[in-house]
Write a protein that holds these residues in place. Structure first.
Motif, PDB file in Angstrom:
ATOM      1  N   UNK A  40       0.841  -1.189   0.000  1.00 31.99           N
ATOM      2  CA  UNK A  40       0.000   0.000   0.000  1.00 31.99           C
ATOM      3  C   UNK A  40       0.882   1.247   0.000  1.00 31.99           C
ATOM      4  N   UNK A  41       0.606   2.155  -0.912  1.00 33.48           N
ATOM      5  CA  UNK A  41       1.376   3.391  -0.972  1.00 33.48           C
ATOM      6  C   UNK A  41       1.201   4.201   0.299  1.00 33.48           C
ATOM      7  N   UNK A  42       0.023   4.093   0.922  1.00 32.71           N
ATOM      8  CA  UNK A  42      -0.274   4.894   2.114  1.00 32.71           C
ATOM      9  C   UNK A  42       0.374   4.304   3.355  1.00 32.71           C
ATOM     10  N   UNK A  43       0.301   2.996   3.502  1.00 32.92           N
ATOM     11  CA  UNK A  43       0.677   2.384   4.764  1.00 32.92           C
ATOM     12  C   UNK A  43       2.071   1.773   4.792  1.00 32.92           C
ATOM     13  N   UNK A  44       2.743   1.658   3.654  1.00 31.70           N
ATOM     14  CA  UNK A  44       4.077   1.052   3.679  1.00 31.70           C
ATOM     15  C   UNK A  44       5.051   1.921   4.486  1.00 31.70           C
ATOM     16  N   UNK A  45       5.947   1.277   5.195  1.00 26.70           N
ATOM     17  CA  UNK A  45       6.909   1.964   6.064  1.00 26.70           C
ATOM     18  C   UNK A  45       8.148   2.342   5.242  1.00 26.70           C
ATOM     19  N   UNK A  46       8.162   3.570   4.726  1.00 22.65           N
ATOM     20  CA  UNK A  46       9.279   3.996   3.876  1.00 22.65           C
ATOM     21  C   UNK A  46      10.581   4.120   4.655  1.00 22.65           C
ATOM     22  N   UNK A  47      10.500   4.417   5.944  1.00 17.89           N
ATOM     23  CA  UNK A  47      11.723   4.534   6.735  1.00 17.89           C
ATOM     24  C   UNK A  47      12.416   3.188   6.846  1.00 17.89           C
ATOM     25  N   UNK A  48      11.649   2.116   6.925  1.00 16.36           N
ATOM     26  CA  UNK A  48      12.233   0.782   6.968  1.00 16.36           C
ATOM     27  C   UNK A  48      12.938   0.453   5.648  1.00 16.36           C
ATOM     28  N   UNK A  49      12.323   0.820   4.538  1.00 15.41           N
ATOM     29  CA  UNK A  49      12.951   0.593   3.232  1.00 15.41           C
ATOM     30  C   UNK A  49      14.203   1.452   3.079  1.00 15.41           C
ATOM     31  N   UNK A  50      14.182   2.643   3.639  1.00 21.43           N
ATOM     32  CA  UNK A  50      15.363   3.517   3.585  1.00 21.43           C
ATOM     33  C   UNK A  50      16.535   2.873   4.329  1.00 21.43           C
ATOM     34  N   UNK A  51      16.264   2.268   5.489  1.00 23.15           N
ATOM     35  CA  UNK A  51      17.326   1.613   6.247  1.00 23.15           C
ATOM     36  C   UNK A  51      17.922   0.451   5.459  1.00 23.15           C
ATOM     37  N   UNK A  52      17.088  -0.224   4.686  1.00 20.77           N
ATOM     38  CA  UNK A  52      17.613  -1.303   3.846  1.00 20.77           C
ATOM     39  C   UNK A  52      18.588  -0.760   2.812  1.00 20.77           C
ATOM     40  N   UNK A  53      18.238   0.366   2.221  1.00 18.56           N
ATOM     41  CA  UNK A  53      19.124   0.962   1.221  1.00 18.56           C
ATOM     42  C   UNK A  53      20.450   1.375   1.840  1.00 18.56           C
ATOM     43  N   UNK A  54      20.414   1.918   3.052  1.00 15.50           N
ATOM     44  CA  UNK A  54      21.631   2.380   3.713  1.00 15.50           C
ATOM     45  C   UNK A  54      22.569   1.230   4.063  1.00 15.50           C
ATOM     46  N   UNK A  55      22.076   0.009   4.028  1.00 15.65           N
ATOM     47  CA  UNK A  55      22.935  -1.142   4.297  1.00 15.65           C
ATOM     48  C   UNK A  55      23.871  -1.433   3.125  1.00 15.65           C
ATOM     49  N   UNK A  56      23.585  -0.838   1.959  1.00 20.52           N
ATOM     50  CA  UNK A  56      24.473  -1.004   0.806  1.00 20.52           C
ATOM     51  C   UNK A  56      25.708  -0.133   0.991  1.00 20.52           C
TER      52      UNK A  56
END
Length: 291
Positions: free
Chosen positions: A89-105
């Motif tokens: 869901x575009x509204x409810x997805x946790x973008x901060x969690x996805x951002x942390x995944x990106x920072x692991x690169x």
């Protein structure tokens, strides 16, 4: 005895008193409040249901991910890290969690994710910038100004013209981890030369084993040049101005120490392991080299 009625004395007027108002009962207060509360609940529930329906509507599911700012990282590599975001869901997805995944690169220094109606997530990448190729325990690694190892150096990075950095692990380079202070020293040396591209292009190696004495080697000149921990560019410019004269006086130079400004210490190189000649230091005044 007969009843005699006395006439009423009209001088006495009837008291004009208002009757006391009856107190309202508790029900008169509670019932309207209950009705209002019920109305609020109905409206809130309706809004919640509408939001849930909208959130689960197909039109508001993430089906497009736009990646910007990536250079070394391909779009496919970024999307691989974000596997699972598409369809949420575009509204409810946790973008901060996805951002942390990106920072692991290792290549990602910073990242930002933004929602864009009706079904798009925009991803803006800020990549790490390698300052050199760290040589640690015989292996080569791309490192940034903080000493963070980005990736092992290989043919895919052949287009990068970067100096080799020795001593990132200190005196004992057995570990692949880079020391932040030594990486910072290397970054200051390399960064100080950027204003002079001709000099920066000649920088071949940087040695930061000694935190108070960075040493460099230039292309076309085998001498090790000690620059100390400050004024890197002026000292290196001074050396280049005097280099020809120094090599005339000392044809084969082991290293040059420029930390003492007006005095230059030169150590001649030994021709072979059994040759002790020329091993002593020679002090040269800058004024002498200009004669």
């Amino acid at each position: 005895m007969s009843n005699v009625s006395a006439p009423a004395d009209r001088r006495f007027k009837r008291a004009h008193l208002k009757p006391a108002r009856k107190r309202r009962g508790w029900r008169a207060l509670v019932i309207p409040a209950a009705r209002i509360a019920a109305l609020v609940l109905v409206v809130a529930f309706g809004g919640y249901r509408a939001t849930m329906v909208a959130a689960h509507a197909h039109v508001l599911e993430v089906d497009r991910i736009v990646v910007k700012g990536n250079d070394r990282l391909s779009k496919g590599e970024v999307l691989a890290v974000l596997t699972g975001l598409r369809g949420e869901s575009l509204i409810w997805t946790d973008l901060d969690s996805w951002r942390r995944r990106l920072l692991s690169s290792p290549w990602v220094r910073e990242a930002a994710l933004r929602r864009s109606l009706p079904s798009t997530v925009e991803v803006v990448i800020s990549e790490r910038q390698p300052i050199g190729i760290g040589r640690v325990n015989g292996d080569m690694y791309l490192v940034d100004e903080q000493g963070i190892v980005i990736d092992q150096f290989g043919p895919q990075y052949a287009d990068l013209d970067l100096p080799i950095i020795d001593g990132l692990g200190g005196e004992n380079d057995a570990d692949a981890a880079a020391d932040a202070d030594r990486a910072s020293l290397a970054a200051r040396v390399i960064g100080s030369l950027r204003s002079q591209p001709a000099i920066a292009a000649r920088l071949s190696q940087v040695d930061v084993r000694d935190l108070h004495n960075a040493a460099v080697i230039l292309d076309g000149d085998p001498a090790v040049i000690h620059l100390g921990e400050e004024r890197f560019l002026p000292r290196l410019q001074g050396y280049l101005e005097l280099s020809e004269t120094l090599h005339q006086r000392v044809p084969e130079i082991d290293y040059v120490d420029l930390r003492f400004d007006e005095r230059i210490y030169v150590r001649p190189a030994r021709r072979n392991a059994g040759d002790a000649r020329g091993g002593g230091m020679k002090m040269v005044m800058r004024s002498e080299t200009r004669q």
